[in-house]
Design an enzyme around this catalytic site. Sequence first.
Site, PDB file in Angstrom:
ATOM      1  N   ARG A 236      30.457 -10.573  11.555  1.00 23.78           N
ATOM      2  CA  ARG A 236      29.684 -11.753  11.896  1.00 23.78           C
ATOM      3  C   ARG A 236      28.803 -12.123  10.719  1.00 23.78           C
ATOM      4  NH1 ARG A 236      32.880 -11.555  15.297  1.00 23.78           N
ATOM      5  NH2 ARG A 236      32.702 -11.914  17.555  1.00 23.78           N
ATOM      6  N   GLU A 265      30.118 -22.261  12.655  1.00 23.69           N
ATOM      7  CA  GLU A 265      31.565 -22.343  12.879  1.00 23.69           C
ATOM      8  C   GLU A 265      31.864 -23.355  13.991  1.00 23.69           C
ATOM      9  OE1 GLU A 265      33.283 -18.510  13.619  1.00 23.69           O
ATOM     10  OE2 GLU A 265      32.541 -17.650  11.756  1.00 23.69           O
ATOM     11  N   HIS A 285      37.854 -17.470  10.168  1.00 26.19           N
ATOM     12  CA  HIS A 285      37.642 -16.603  11.328  1.00 26.19           C
ATOM     13  C   HIS A 285      38.962 -16.321  12.053  1.00 26.19           C
ATOM     14  CE1 HIS A 285      34.400 -15.234  14.422  1.00 26.19           C
ATOM     15  NE2 HIS A 285      35.371 -14.350  14.275  1.00 26.19           N
TER      16      HIS A 285
END
Length: 326
Positions: A236, A265, A285
Amino acid sequence: MKISILDDYFDTIRGIDCFAKLKGHDVTIWNDHVQDVDRLAERLKETEALVLIRERTQIREALLERLPKLKLISQRSVYPHIDIDACTRLGIVVSSSQHADTPSYAAAELTWALVLAAMRQIPQQVASLKAGRWQMGVGHTLRDKTLGIYGYGRIGSVVAGYGKAFGMRLLVWAREPAMAQARADGYELAASKAAFFEACDVLSLHMRLVAATRGIVTAEDLARMKRAALLVNTSRAGLIAPGALVKALKAGRPGMAAVDVFESEPLRDVSDPLLTLPNVVATPHIGYVSRDEYQIQFTDIFDQIVAYAAGAPINVVNPGVLTHRR
């Protein structure tokens, strides 16, 4: 039940085997990403069970209060994007399997792919070749280098095994009892956090983002890294102090970064420094984005819906709701 599944960008879910678990339910799948509260409220107004794919959409009080029929939110892993207190107050069950005993091999493999890509400058070399310039630089091999694993858990332990297979020296820094497990597995432990950041040639972050770990990697930590070192983050973005990584990369310590996660994001700003700096390899991601991983994850998610429909909710993260659930 009326079920809505958000953010299935490539319409993947209906094609995996476990989707059959929802047979008999009224399922709507959305393939775009929407965060506007008004649009989501209209889209989800009839929804009874909401399926989330990780943290792609924020589910906050302003939205929840406009979803009177919502009874269940079913997802997997951590839930910083969900207003748990509002769910409890409104009688909405949140079920989220924490899969504590199941490594994410997809995330571990993506981590190692980024290590190799960054150390051997693979994206840059591919771009150079396609531009007609042949080679563009000289990379680094991994054998005999020091791989640092910060956070020795489900994923970190798997990545450590990959490093060992590549002939790297392993160094671990974590909290107890993770340090004890790393020692039992035969890995070397760093004497201190400072010594850890100073020693690593490749340093990979593998921690959950919780209050205790937010910003746990500081600007001072990064400044201790070698000029040729690589920092890898597939966990993260919030594990690193805001803005610290970009400043560190511009200062040359560490010399490189490979990231799969971002402070905001989805990241669509092509001018973001993590997308423009030449010493960064970045992916959108995708650590958990594989068909095999989806099968594992959505088996849990759909089992939670089936259990709720049968009157016996499982993996409930807000148990206080059970006395007044909708």
